[in-house]
Design a protein around this motif. Structure first.
Motif, PDB file in Angstrom:
ATOM      1  N   LEU A   1     -32.614 -39.969 -54.717  1.00 25.74           N
ATOM      2  CA  LEU A   1     -31.967 -38.677 -54.493  1.00 25.74           C
ATOM      3  C   LEU A   1     -31.470 -38.547 -53.061  1.00 25.74           C
ATOM      4  O   LEU A   1     -31.279 -37.434 -52.557  1.00 25.74           O
ATOM      5  N   SER A   2     -31.236 -39.698 -52.412  1.00 29.17           N
ATOM      6  CA  SER A   2     -30.833 -39.689 -51.003  1.00 29.17           C
ATOM      7  C   SER A   2     -29.325 -39.597 -50.811  1.00 29.17           C
ATOM      8  O   SER A   2     -28.837 -39.659 -49.687  1.00 29.17           O
ATOM      9  N   CYS A   3     -28.574 -39.456 -51.898  1.00 31.74           N
ATOM     10  CA  CYS A   3     -27.115 -39.360 -51.790  1.00 31.74           C
ATOM     11  C   CYS A   3     -26.702 -37.904 -51.525  1.00 31.74           C
ATOM     12  O   CYS A   3     -27.526 -36.988 -51.582  1.00 31.74           O
ATOM     13  N   ARG A   4     -25.409 -37.713 -51.270  1.00 31.20           N
ATOM     14  CA  ARG A   4     -24.913 -36.350 -51.028  1.00 31.20           C
ATOM     15  C   ARG A   4     -24.452 -35.678 -52.319  1.00 31.20           C
ATOM     16  O   ARG A   4     -24.557 -34.470 -52.463  1.00 31.20           O
ATOM     17  N   ARG A   5     -23.924 -36.473 -53.257  1.00 31.81           N
ATOM     18  CA  ARG A   5     -23.377 -35.888 -54.486  1.00 31.81           C
ATOM     19  C   ARG A   5     -23.933 -36.597 -55.708  1.00 31.81           C
ATOM     20  O   ARG A   5     -24.072 -37.817 -55.736  1.00 31.81           O
ATOM     21  N   ALA A   6     -24.245 -35.807 -56.735  1.00 36.48           N
ATOM     22  CA  ALA A   6     -24.645 -36.323 -58.039  1.00 36.48           C
ATOM     23  C   ALA A   6     -23.643 -35.831 -59.075  1.00 36.48           C
ATOM     24  O   ALA A   6     -23.040 -34.760 -58.925  1.00 36.48           O
ATOM     25  N   VAL A   7     -23.469 -36.616 -60.134  1.00 37.80           N
ATOM     26  CA  VAL A   7     -22.597 -36.226 -61.245  1.00 37.80           C
ATOM     27  C   VAL A   7     -23.441 -36.172 -62.515  1.00 37.80           C
ATOM     28  O   VAL A   7     -24.191 -37.112 -62.811  1.00 37.80           O
ATOM     29  N   VAL A   8     -23.334 -35.078 -63.236  1.00 36.38           N
ATOM     30  CA  VAL A   8     -23.981 -34.936 -64.541  1.00 36.38           C
ATOM     31  C   VAL A   8     -22.891 -34.918 -65.595  1.00 36.38           C
ATOM     32  O   VAL A   8     -22.002 -34.056 -65.563  1.00 36.38           O
ATOM     33  N   VAL A   9     -22.934 -35.872 -66.510  1.00 41.32           N
ATOM     34  CA  VAL A   9     -21.919 -35.967 -67.560  1.00 41.32           C
ATOM     35  C   VAL A   9     -22.434 -35.217 -68.792  1.00 41.32           C
ATOM     36  O   VAL A   9     -23.476 -35.563 -69.353  1.00 41.32           O
ATOM     37  N   GLY A  10     -21.687 -34.215 -69.217  1.00 43.87           N
ATOM     38  CA  GLY A  10     -22.112 -33.377 -70.336  1.00 43.87           C
ATOM     39  C   GLY A  10     -22.134 -31.931 -69.893  1.00 43.87           C
ATOM     40  O   GLY A  10     -22.314 -31.634 -68.702  1.00 43.87           O
ATOM     41  N   ASN A  11     -21.941 -31.012 -70.820  1.00 42.88           N
ATOM     42  CA  ASN A  11     -21.949 -29.604 -70.409  1.00 42.88           C
ATOM     43  C   ASN A  11     -22.746 -28.736 -71.377  1.00 42.88           C
ATOM     44  O   ASN A  11     -22.353 -27.621 -71.717  1.00 42.88           O
TER      45      ASN A  11
ATOM     46  N   HIS B   1     -44.836 -35.640 -58.551  1.00 37.61           N
ATOM     47  CA  HIS B   1     -43.984 -36.707 -58.021  1.00 37.61           C
ATOM     48  C   HIS B   1     -42.526 -36.258 -57.948  1.00 37.61           C
ATOM     49  O   HIS B   1     -41.788 -36.660 -57.050  1.00 37.61           O
ATOM     50  N   ALA B   2     -42.096 -35.412 -58.880  1.00 40.47           N
ATOM     51  CA  ALA B   2     -40.725 -34.908 -58.853  1.00 40.47           C
ATOM     52  C   ALA B   2     -40.547 -33.887 -57.732  1.00 40.47           C
ATOM     53  O   ALA B   2     -39.509 -33.865 -57.057  1.00 40.47           O
ATOM     54  N   LEU B   3     -41.551 -33.041 -57.512  1.00 45.48           N
ATOM     55  CA  LEU B   3     -41.476 -32.084 -56.409  1.00 45.48           C
ATOM     56  C   LEU B   3     -41.287 -32.801 -55.078  1.00 45.48           C
ATOM     57  O   LEU B   3     -40.451 -32.404 -54.252  1.00 45.48           O
ATOM     58  N   ALA B   4     -42.066 -33.853 -54.880  1.00 38.36           N
ATOM     59  CA  ALA B   4     -41.973 -34.593 -53.620  1.00 38.36           C
ATOM     60  C   ALA B   4     -40.611 -35.251 -53.472  1.00 38.36           C
ATOM     61  O   ALA B   4     -39.999 -35.210 -52.395  1.00 38.36           O
ATOM     62  N   ALA B   5     -40.095 -35.847 -54.537  1.00 37.53           N
ATOM     63  CA  ALA B   5     -38.805 -36.538 -54.472  1.00 37.53           C
ATOM     64  C   ALA B   5     -37.666 -35.550 -54.232  1.00 37.53           C
ATOM     65  O   ALA B   5     -36.750 -35.813 -53.439  1.00 37.53           O
ATOM     66  N   LEU B   6     -37.685 -34.405 -54.900  1.00 40.11           N
ATOM     67  CA  LEU B   6     -36.627 -33.420 -54.727  1.00 40.11           C
ATOM     68  C   LEU B   6     -36.682 -32.792 -53.334  1.00 40.11           C
ATOM     69  O   LEU B   6     -35.643 -32.501 -52.731  1.00 40.11           O
ATOM     70  N   ALA B   7     -37.898 -32.587 -52.810  1.00 42.11           N
ATOM     71  CA  ALA B   7     -38.026 -32.026 -51.463  1.00 42.11           C
ATOM     72  C   ALA B   7     -37.469 -32.974 -50.409  1.00 42.11           C
ATOM     73  O   ALA B   7     -36.917 -32.540 -49.395  1.00 42.11           O
ATOM     74  N   ALA B   8     -37.593 -34.267 -50.646  1.00 42.08           N
ATOM     75  CA  ALA B   8     -37.096 -35.263 -49.689  1.00 42.08           C
ATOM     76  C   ALA B   8     -35.638 -35.620 -49.932  1.00 42.08           C
ATOM     77  O   ALA B   8     -35.031 -36.312 -49.112  1.00 42.08           O
ATOM     78  N   GLY B   9     -35.058 -35.170 -51.036  1.00 40.35           N
ATOM     79  CA  GLY B   9     -33.696 -35.533 -51.395  1.00 40.35           C
ATOM     80  C   GLY B   9     -32.660 -34.875 -50.499  1.00 40.35           C
ATOM     81  O   GLY B   9     -32.937 -33.883 -49.810  1.00 40.35           O
TER      82      GLY B   9
END
Length: 568
Positions: free
Chosen positions: A239-249, A275-283
């Motif tokens: 999650l260290s990038c600036r932009r994510a793309v989600v395909v689908g709506n 583990h997700a909380l930690a990763a998202l906080a550091a993203g």
């Protein structure tokens, strides 16, 4: 002062029969129920009795003056303008008499909403007993593992499911996989009937180049990861990038986009996996682009979910004017499609909504992914711009315009639907990804029903509809089962419940029963209470089974650390 149904509505229709003036629609008997985005209270007929508030399992009903009411009251008024109620108060009809059942043993495979609602309906009959199987040590399926952590009201429907677990005629065999630890034939031999309600846990693919690059994954993986599914505890997402793309709506795409830009401090108050909380906080993700191949009127998400997304604190939600704004001709064409019109109008409002937040979600329409770009890992997505074409039957298709663009991104998540899987010993429709059935009766290759074998939920009808749709689906299946039982069509069990229990203990000593599930549930809630959270999920099989079987009643779980080194 009327009441209004807001975003958490699960469509299970528990509120419908308790309304003394019949002002909640569509009802399960009405044609629009299966496709309804939510239920609606008629503001002109509501007598403010509050009966629906007490009955709603997810706390979705509030007074029209509440802060959350706003746009949802507008949706209700628009619904009743198109579907006016007849004058007068309907006569209350007496509840249907329940058939006397001397003995009926039913196994339910899958503990998600469809299985839970089927069990609750069966247990209304004093002669019925239910044994529920699930391959995980925890029950309630996608309510635990699929509903977004920041939607706690929706998760509260499990309090209804717990009524089944509290019934003395109900048993759990969790952490037991039918088809692996117990065969279908062994299960059928111990029961009059088996209901397969194990859902659709697989994911659909895009079928484009680059789909398997590091940094590209399915929404199924990501959702299971942040919800603490034990199969996905070792999965990692960069999650260290600036932009994510989600395909689908669809709603899942909106969930993922919302969580990727949410304030980590707010997520830390939910039951999201540590583990997700930690990763998202550091993203470092600042922007999430959500791609839909058709226009806003055809989007698969529900209007309430889109409206709830626009209330997100700390992030902008935007749409591009050339993709979301409709000209007068397009608006006129949508007059016969009120749901599509509401979605289109809500999306059009987002074209001028810029608050200057540091994070944002951009809803892109009329865009189809052609290729996920990158050599060693994802660097972007090549997309085709589309236009809409109306077919002779009224269908709306996305047709490429020949214009392409590249969206730079370091993470791509595909949220284009779930898919059911075959189970050993049962027929399977590989084209549709479901168990072939006729009103819930599973069909053999000859097209004839297999005596005593039924299905409910997504594995019955495909992965569409939410919690409430699964309730109606499950009740229809149980009605078919009870009719067959009354007609003498169900085979008599050849073995006893004790024989089955012994077989489970022999094959799966770590099976989890009601008592063991209670230990897991209590421990997770206690661990969460320390941090002011509803629960801290035990996200690994060893931790879950240790607590279930008394090896460690309060396991030590390290607290997640945010990017600045503070404990969340």
């Amino acid at each position: 002062m009327p009441h209004v149904i807001t975003q958490p509505c699960c469509n299970d229709a528990s509120c419908v029969p308790v309304c003394p003036v019949g002002c909640i629609h569509p009802t399960p008997d009405e044609p629009g129920f299966a496709s309804a985005e939510a239920l609606y209270i008629d503001p002109a007929s509501c007598i403010d009795c509050g009966a629906c508030v007490a009955e709603c399992p997810v706390g979705a009903i509030t007074r029209d003056t509440a802060p959350a009411a706003g746009r949802f009251l507008d949706l209700a008024e628009a619904y009743y303008q198109r579907n006016p109620l007849p004058p007068g108060i309907p006569d209350a009809s007496p509840p249907a008499a329940r058939a006397e059942i001397e003995e009926l043993r039913v196994a339910v495979v899958g503990s998600g909403p469809a299985g839970a609602y089927a069990a609750l309906e069966l247990l209304e009959h004093p002669g019925a007993t239910v044994t529920m199987f699930d391959r995980l040590p925890t029950p309630w399926g996608l309510v635990r593992g699929g509903v977004a952590p920041d939607h706690p009201s929706t998760k509260s429907v499990t309090e209804v499911f717990e009524r089944a677990a509290a019934n003395g005629r109900f048993r759990f065999h969790l952490n037991v996989e039918v088809g692996t630890h117990i065969t279908h034939d062994e299960l059928a031999a111990a029961h009059h009937a088996v209901i397969y309600a194990y859902g659709a846990s697989g994911d659909r693919r895009l079928g484009i180049p680059g789909e398997d690059l590091p940094g590209s994954a399915s929404a199924t993986e990501f959702v299971n990861w942040y919800n603490g599914h034990p199969d996905f505890i070792d999965r990692t997402f960069d999650l260290s990038c600036r932009r994510a793309v989600v395909v689908g709506n669809g709603n899942v795409a909106l969930d993922i986009a919302r969580l990727l830009v949410a304030d980590p401090a707010e997520l830390a108050a939910t039951d999201m996996a540590d583990h997700a909380l930690a990763a998202l906080a550091a993203g470092t993700i600042e922007e999430v682009v959500v791609l839909g191949r058709r226009g806003p009127a055809q989007a698969a998400y529900t209007t309430p979910e889109l409206l709830a997304l626009t209330d997100l604190d700390g992030a902008d939600v935007l749409a591009l004017s050339d993709e979301a704004r409709l000209d007068p001709g397009q608006l006129a064409a949508l007059r016969s499609d009120p749901i599509g019109l509401a979605k289109a109008q809500a999306a059009a409002e987002l074209t001028t909504r810029h608050r200057g937040a540091s994070r944002r979600i951009v809803l892109r329409y009329l865009c189809s992914p052609l290729e996920i770009l990158g050599d060693q890992r994802v660097t972007g997505v090549r997309v085709a711009r589309n236009r809409l074409e109306h077919g002779p039957g009224g269908d709306v298709r996305a047709v490429p315009t020949g214009i392409e663009e590249t969206i730079e991104a370091g993470l791509v998540l595909r949220a284009v639907g779930y898919r059911g899987a075959a189970l050993s010993g049962l027929p399977f429709d590989h084209d549709r990804g479901v168990l072939p059935n006729d009103f819930g009766r599973v069909l053999a290759g000859t097209g004839e029903p297999i005596p005593g074998v039924y299905t409910a939920g997504w594995i019955k009808r495909g992965p569409s509809g939410g919690i409430g749709a699964n309730k109606k689906c499950a009740l229809d299946t149980v009605a078919a089962l009870l009719a067959d039982h009354s007609a003498g069509f169900l085979p008599a069990p050849a073995t006893t419940p004790q024989d089955l229990d012994a077989l489970v203990r022999q094959r799966r000593p770590t099976a989890v029963g009601v008592h063991e599930w209670r230990a897991i549930d209590r421990t997770e809630r206690d661990l969460g209470a320390v941090q002011g959270r509803p629960r801290r999920k035990l996200a690994s099989f060893p931790a879950l089974l240790a607590v279930a079987h008394g090896e460690d009643s309060m396991p030590t779980i390290p607290l997640p650390i945010d990017a600045d080194g503070f404990r969340l």
